[in-house]
Enzyme design. Structure first.
Site, short mmCIF file in Angstrom:
data_model
loop_
_atom_site.label_atom_id
_atom_site.label_comp_id
_atom_site.label_asym_id
_atom_site.label_seq_id
_atom_site.Cartn_x
_atom_site.Cartn_y
_atom_site.Cartn_z
N ASP A 1 0.84 -1.21 0.00
CA ASP A 1 0.00 0.00 0.00
C ASP A 1 0.87 1.26 0.00
O ASP A 1 1.98 1.26 0.54
CB ASP A 1 -0.91 -0.02 1.24
N ARG B 1 -0.09 7.66 -2.50
CA ARG B 1 0.43 8.73 -1.62
C ARG B 1 1.88 9.09 -1.99
O ARG B 1 2.27 10.24 -1.95
CB ARG B 1 0.35 8.28 -0.14
N TRP B 2 2.64 8.08 -2.38
CA TRP B 2 4.03 8.33 -2.80
C TRP B 2 4.03 9.30 -3.97
O TRP B 2 4.81 10.26 -4.00
CB TRP B 2 4.69 7.00 -3.17
N ASN C 1 -10.64 -2.83 -5.99
CA ASN C 1 -9.86 -1.94 -6.85
C ASN C 1 -10.50 -1.71 -8.24
O ASN C 1 -10.17 -0.75 -8.93
CB ASN C 1 -8.43 -2.45 -7.05
N ARG D 1 -11.82 1.78 -8.93
CA ARG D 1 -10.96 2.96 -9.15
C ARG D 1 -11.22 3.54 -10.54
O ARG D 1 -11.78 2.86 -11.40
CB ARG D 1 -9.49 2.55 -9.02
N ARG E 1 2.34 -5.11 5.97
CA ARG E 1 1.57 -4.07 5.28
C ARG E 1 2.39 -2.79 5.25
O ARG E 1 2.82 -2.32 6.31
CB ARG E 1 0.23 -3.82 5.97
N ILE F 1 -6.81 -5.04 7.35
CA ILE F 1 -6.50 -6.26 6.59
C ILE F 1 -7.01 -6.15 5.15
O ILE F 1 -6.53 -6.85 4.26
CB ILE F 1 -7.12 -7.49 7.30
C1 FPP Z 1 -1.87 0.27 -3.28
O1 FPP Z 1 -1.49 1.60 -3.41
C2 FPP Z 1 -1.42 -0.52 -4.36
C3 FPP Z 1 -2.21 -1.05 -5.33
C4 FPP Z 1 -3.66 -0.88 -5.38
C5 FPP Z 1 -1.68 -1.87 -6.40
C6 FPP Z 1 -0.39 -2.54 -6.17
C7 FPP Z 1 0.35 -2.48 -7.43
C8 FPP Z 1 1.69 -2.43 -7.56
C9 FPP Z 1 2.59 -2.55 -6.42
C10 FPP Z 1 2.34 -2.22 -8.89
C11 FPP Z 1 2.02 -3.18 -9.94
C12 FPP Z 1 2.12 -4.59 -9.50
C13 FPP Z 1 2.82 -5.53 -10.14
C14 FPP Z 1 2.79 -6.92 -9.64
C15 FPP Z 1 3.64 -5.24 -11.32
P1 FPP Z 1 -2.61 2.71 -3.38
O2 FPP Z 1 -2.80 3.18 -4.77
O3 FPP Z 1 -3.83 2.21 -2.69
O4 FPP Z 1 -1.89 3.80 -2.51
P2 FPP Z 1 -2.56 4.88 -1.57
O5 FPP Z 1 -3.16 4.13 -0.41
O6 FPP Z 1 -1.42 5.72 -1.16
O7 FPP Z 1 -3.58 5.61 -2.41
#
Ligand code: FPP
Length: 245
Positions: A25, A29-30, A73, A76, A193, A200
């Site tokens: 996660d 935010r990054w 997701n 989104r 996490r 979770i």
């Molecule tokens: C959560 O960050 C992450 C995701 C919903 C997707 C995870 C995807 C990757 C790590 C990259 C692609 C994966 C692969 C296997 C190539 P968020 O967008 O919810 O972050 P936030 O909570 O800061 O909004």
């Protein structure tokens, strides 16, 4: 003698978790912090996925399950979902050979049929290319939701009862486990996490019953091999009692 990288890391090789599950996660935010588009965060996150897969293989972890896309997701914005699917496809194509070379077996858990056809094709190719590998088992959770997984298991078990192949009293915890996506692998002993949230998020609800949980504020794109090692060291220092004294 050539030293083992895991020894250099100061880990007790005999007390590693065999299965690590990760909620990745903080990509959004990054990106926000850097005034970038959220997709840039996912791109950087994909680099962290590569690093973590490689590190776990080197350290000697047997099973790694990464939560890459939840059933929630899908809600989104369309552009973000499409960008994630493109990244996934790229990852599968670019990492397939490395998985073969590093003896990693690849699998997907979740509603694969909901994924775009071109992603499904690459998943199948990667599964086929790695099916005989036994160095590490990499599970990507894609369109995954634990409650749906449990409903699916309940339906399959109910059908067996209905058709007379299974008696109600023969249903045990093993019966449930054997109908989950993770039927052939052990439950995770460690759940990591990133991104600091204390939840979770519908991930492996049944399987993490006894998992140790490590939450770090580090956003997924900033997560490093060093922090993974620190978490593993902390895990090795924990007293796992499974309800006993
Ligand atoms: C959560 O960050 C992450 C995701 C919903 C997707 C995870 C995807 C990757 C790590 C990259 C692609 C994966 C692969 C296997 C190539 P968020 O967008 O919810 O972050 P936030 O909570 O800061 O909004």
């Amino acid at each position: 003698m050539k030293s083992n990288p895991a020894d250099i890391d100061g880990l007790d090789k005999s007390a590693l978790p065999s299965h690590i599950a990760v909620i990745m996660d903080g990509n959004g935010r990054w990106a926000q912090k850097k005034l970038l588009n959220r997709v840039k965060g996912h791109e950087k996150g994909a680099d962290t996925v590569r690093m973590v897969v490689r590190s776990c293989r080197e350290i000697g972890i047997s099973f790694l399950t990464l939560y890459a896309f939840s059933t929630e997701n899908w809600q989104r914005p369309k552009v973000e979902v499409s960008a994630l699917m493109v990244l996934l496809k790229k990852f599968l194509v670019s990492e397939r050979q490395e998985m073969v070379i590093n003896n990693i077996r690849f699998n997907v858990i979740g509603e694969k049929e909901r994924l775009p056809a071109n992603v499904q094709v690459e998943i199948q190719r990667t599964r086929d290319a790695t099916k005989d590998n036994d160095g590490m088992y990499l599970n990507l959770a894609l369109s995954y939701g634990a409650r749906s997984e449990i409903v699916k298991a309940a339906r399959e078990i109910a059908r067996q009862v209905q058709s007379g192949r299974l008696s109600v009293d023969a249903i045990t915890q093993k019966t449930i486990s054997s109908h989950l996506y993770t039927a052939d692998i052990p439950d995770p002993e460690l759940l990591i996490r990133t991104g600091g949230e204390m939840r979770i998020s519908n991930f492996l609800l049944w399987q993490i019953a006894y998992a140790e949980i490590a939450v770090t504020d580090t956003l997924w794109p900033d997560f490093t091999r060093n922090e993974l090692i620190q978490i593993l060291k902390e895990y090795q220092g924990r007293d796992r009692r499974f309800g006993r004294v």
